[in-house]
Design a protein around this motif. Structure first.
Motif, PDB file in Angstrom:
ATOM      1  N   LEU A 160      10.658 -61.181  -2.619  1.00 20.37           N
ATOM      2  CA  LEU A 160      11.198 -61.444  -3.955  1.00 20.37           C
ATOM      3  C   LEU A 160      12.420 -60.567  -4.214  1.00 20.37           C
ATOM      4  O   LEU A 160      12.446 -59.401  -3.843  1.00 20.37           O
ATOM      5  N   ASP A 161      13.407 -61.172  -4.847  1.00 16.87           N
ATOM      6  CA  ASP A 161      14.623 -60.438  -5.181  1.00 16.87           C
ATOM      7  C   ASP A 161      14.957 -60.687  -6.646  1.00 16.87           C
ATOM      8  O   ASP A 161      15.212 -61.838  -7.012  1.00 16.87           O
ATOM      9  N   PRO A 162      14.914 -59.681  -7.495  1.00 14.21           N
ATOM     10  CA  PRO A 162      14.576 -58.307  -7.169  1.00 14.21           C
ATOM     11  C   PRO A 162      13.075 -58.143  -6.950  1.00 14.21           C
ATOM     12  O   PRO A 162      12.272 -58.953  -7.425  1.00 14.21           O
ATOM     13  N   ARG A 163      12.740 -57.097  -6.220  1.00  9.39           N
ATOM     14  CA  ARG A 163      11.337 -56.810  -5.933  1.00  9.39           C
ATOM     15  C   ARG A 163      10.659 -56.338  -7.220  1.00  9.39           C
ATOM     16  O   ARG A 163      11.243 -55.564  -7.979  1.00  9.39           O
ATOM     17  N   PRO A 164       9.427 -56.801  -7.486  1.00  9.28           N
ATOM     18  CA  PRO A 164       8.719 -56.320  -8.686  1.00  9.28           C
ATOM     19  C   PRO A 164       8.491 -54.809  -8.625  1.00  9.28           C
ATOM     20  O   PRO A 164       8.392 -54.219  -7.549  1.00  9.28           O
ATOM     21  N   ARG A 165       8.390 -54.215  -9.792  1.00 10.89           N
ATOM     22  CA  ARG A 165       8.123 -52.777  -9.898  1.00 10.89           C
ATOM     23  C   ARG A 165       6.754 -52.461  -9.303  1.00 10.89           C
ATOM     24  O   ARG A 165       5.840 -53.280  -9.353  1.00 10.89           O
ATOM     25  N   GLU A 166       6.623 -51.258  -8.759  1.00  8.53           N
ATOM     26  CA  GLU A 166       5.349 -50.833  -8.158  1.00  8.53           C
ATOM     27  C   GLU A 166       4.214 -50.878  -9.185  1.00  8.53           C
ATOM     28  O   GLU A 166       3.095 -51.271  -8.864  1.00  8.53           O
ATOM     29  N   GLU A 167       4.521 -50.479 -10.420  1.00  8.05           N
ATOM     30  CA  GLU A 167       3.489 -50.484 -11.464  1.00  8.05           C
ATOM     31  C   GLU A 167       2.989 -51.904 -11.738  1.00  8.05           C
ATOM     32  O   GLU A 167       1.814 -52.111 -12.030  1.00  8.05           O
ATOM     33  N   THR A 168       3.876 -52.870 -11.647  1.00  7.85           N
ATOM     34  CA  THR A 168       3.496 -54.263 -11.880  1.00  7.85           C
ATOM     35  C   THR A 168       2.610 -54.762 -10.752  1.00  7.85           C
ATOM     36  O   THR A 168       1.593 -55.432 -10.999  1.00  7.85           O
ATOM     37  N   LEU A 169       2.953 -54.420  -9.514  1.00 10.96           N
ATOM     38  CA  LEU A 169       2.114 -54.819  -8.374  1.00 10.96           C
ATOM     39  C   LEU A 169       0.742 -54.149  -8.459  1.00 10.96           C
ATOM     40  O   LEU A 169      -0.283 -54.764  -8.149  1.00 10.96           O
ATOM     41  N   TRP A 170       0.720 -52.914  -8.898  1.00 11.33           N
ATOM     42  CA  TRP A 170      -0.544 -52.191  -9.082  1.00 11.33           C
ATOM     43  C   TRP A 170      -1.403 -52.908 -10.136  1.00 11.33           C
ATOM     44  O   TRP A 170      -2.595 -53.115  -9.942  1.00 11.33           O
ATOM     45  N   TYR A 171      -0.773 -53.287 -11.231  1.00 11.20           N
ATOM     46  CA  TYR A 171      -1.486 -53.994 -12.298  1.00 11.20           C
ATOM     47  C   TYR A 171      -2.069 -55.307 -11.769  1.00 11.20           C
ATOM     48  O   TYR A 171      -3.225 -55.635 -12.033  1.00 11.20           O
ATOM     49  N   LEU A 172      -1.269 -56.065 -11.020  1.00 12.49           N
ATOM     50  CA  LEU A 172      -1.735 -57.347 -10.486  1.00 12.49           C
ATOM     51  C   LEU A 172      -2.900 -57.163  -9.519  1.00 12.49           C
ATOM     52  O   LEU A 172      -3.855 -57.936  -9.538  1.00 12.49           O
ATOM     53  N   GLY A 173      -2.836 -56.129  -8.680  1.00 15.47           N
ATOM     54  CA  GLY A 173      -3.951 -55.860  -7.763  1.00 15.47           C
ATOM     55  C   GLY A 173      -5.229 -55.543  -8.512  1.00 15.47           C
ATOM     56  O   GLY A 173      -6.312 -56.033  -8.163  1.00 15.47           O
ATOM     57  N   SER A 174      -5.108 -54.744  -9.560  1.00 13.32           N
ATOM     58  CA  SER A 174      -6.281 -54.404 -10.380  1.00 13.32           C
ATOM     59  C   SER A 174      -6.817 -55.631 -11.106  1.00 13.32           C
ATOM     60  O   SER A 174      -8.032 -55.822 -11.223  1.00 13.32           O
ATOM     61  N   LEU A 175      -5.907 -56.466 -11.602  1.00 11.30           N
ATOM     62  CA  LEU A 175      -6.308 -57.702 -12.292  1.00 11.30           C
ATOM     63  C   LEU A 175      -7.120 -58.590 -11.352  1.00 11.30           C
ATOM     64  O   LEU A 175      -8.194 -59.082 -11.715  1.00 11.30           O
ATOM     65  N   LEU A 176      -6.630 -58.803 -10.130  1.00 20.78           N
ATOM     66  CA  LEU A 176      -7.333 -59.664  -9.182  1.00 20.78           C
ATOM     67  C   LEU A 176      -8.685 -59.083  -8.803  1.00 20.78           C
ATOM     68  O   LEU A 176      -9.663 -59.819  -8.672  1.00 20.78           O
ATOM     69  N   ALA A 177      -8.760 -57.772  -8.648  1.00 19.98           N
ATOM     70  CA  ALA A 177     -10.035 -57.135  -8.333  1.00 19.98           C
ATOM     71  C   ALA A 177     -11.017 -57.283  -9.497  1.00 19.98           C
ATOM     72  O   ALA A 177     -12.201 -57.581  -9.296  1.00 19.98           O
ATOM     73  N   ARG A 178     -10.521 -57.092 -10.706  1.00 16.55           N
ATOM     74  CA  ARG A 178     -11.383 -57.221 -11.889  1.00 16.55           C
ATOM     75  C   ARG A 178     -11.958 -58.623 -11.987  1.00 16.55           C
ATOM     76  O   ARG A 178     -13.133 -58.816 -12.271  1.00 16.55           O
ATOM     77  N   PHE A 179     -11.107 -59.644 -11.728  1.00 14.74           N
ATOM     78  CA  PHE A 179     -11.578 -61.014 -11.808  1.00 14.74           C
ATOM     79  C   PHE A 179     -12.395 -61.425 -10.588  1.00 14.74           C
ATOM     80  O   PHE A 179     -12.897 -62.543 -10.526  1.00 14.74           O
ATOM     81  N   GLY A 180     -12.532 -60.504  -9.610  1.00 11.86           N
ATOM     82  CA  GLY A 180     -13.469 -60.744  -8.509  1.00 11.86           C
ATOM     83  C   GLY A 180     -14.904 -60.760  -9.011  1.00 11.86           C
ATOM     84  O   GLY A 180     -15.800 -61.295  -8.361  1.00 11.86           O
ATOM     85  N   ASP A 181     -15.115 -60.193 -10.179  1.00  6.71           N
ATOM     86  CA  ASP A 181     -16.418 -60.231 -10.856  1.00  6.71           C
ATOM     87  C   ASP A 181     -16.359 -61.389 -11.856  1.00  6.71           C
ATOM     88  O   ASP A 181     -15.634 -61.320 -12.842  1.00  6.71           O
ATOM     89  N   SER A 182     -17.112 -62.433 -11.591  1.00  6.32           N
ATOM     90  CA  SER A 182     -17.041 -63.640 -12.427  1.00  6.32           C
ATOM     91  C   SER A 182     -17.370 -63.364 -13.891  1.00  6.32           C
ATOM     92  O   SER A 182     -16.916 -64.099 -14.771  1.00  6.32           O
ATOM     93  N   ALA A 183     -18.107 -62.305 -14.173  1.00  9.02           N
ATOM     94  CA  ALA A 183     -18.420 -61.977 -15.573  1.00  9.02           C
ATOM     95  C   ALA A 183     -17.161 -61.623 -16.353  1.00  9.02           C
ATOM     96  O   ALA A 183     -17.137 -61.719 -17.578  1.00  9.02           O
TER      97      ALA A 183
END
Length: 198
Positions: free
Chosen positions: A28-51
């Protein structure tokens, strides 16, 4: 409170998604900020729990419709609770739009719906949230591209097709929303001058 095994699972899953997001973000150009990628990783992990995705309402377990979350956010009196609801709306729009677009497409709901709802929620948070304003602002401005990144990372990498882009363009023409204009430009769409629009 989450159990130790649940917390370990989310941390491990978050690390897995963050590694994949880091690799995908290089394209991606420009590359997303590290904090944004961190947030997305946490979001996906959180939604790994169907609850975290499903709610129990009137005897049924289902995903709360985004329009109802939006209504809840508009009707709540507390600024703090409005931000919590809009964060849930933005996160769900990103997750559901990236992973299950065909389920909604069969019901006549396009990716443009998720982009509008999620981008709008994150836009509000970018201006009003207590924390992570820069993250939410980037999520709002680049929602379409980040939705595609999440879809790719999760193996659901359908690019926006001509119909999706045309619907996004039509919505921009109707509203003049600069956030939609930024998303279209990021996809390579050349927009006419605002003065020439009718």
């Amino acid at each position: 409170m989450p159990s130790v095994s649940q917390t370990t699972f989310e941390q491990t899953l978050a690390d897995f998604f963050r590694e994949r997001l880091q690799a995908g973000a290089d394209d991606l150009d420009p590359r997303p900020r590290e904090e944004t990628l961190w947030y997305l990783g946490s979001l996906l992990a959180r939604f790994g729990d169907s609850a975290q995705v499903f709610s129990y309402d009137q005897g049924e377990v289902s995903v709360r419709p985004l329009a109802l979350l939006y209504r809840d956010a508009v009707e709540v009196d507390s600024h703090y609770h409005r931000c919590l609801i809009l964060r849930q709306l933005g996160d769900l729009a990103l997750f559901m739009g990236a992973l299950f677009p065909e389920n909604y497409s069969r019901r006549g709901i396009s990716r443009d719906y998720f982009i509008g709802m999620g981008g709008g929620a994150y836009d509000y948070l970018g201006e009003n949230a207590r924390d992570n304003r820069q993250v939410f602002s980037e999520l709002a401005e680049r929602f379409a591209r980040l939705l595609e990144l999440v879809a790719t990372v999760c193996g659901r990498d359908r690019e926006m097709d001509e119909t999706d882009i045309l619907q996004l363009f039509q919505r921009w023409r109707e509203t003049g929303d600069p956030r939609l204009a930024a998303q279209l430009r990021e996809m390579g769409v050349v927009l006419p001058d605002a003065g020439g629009m009718h």
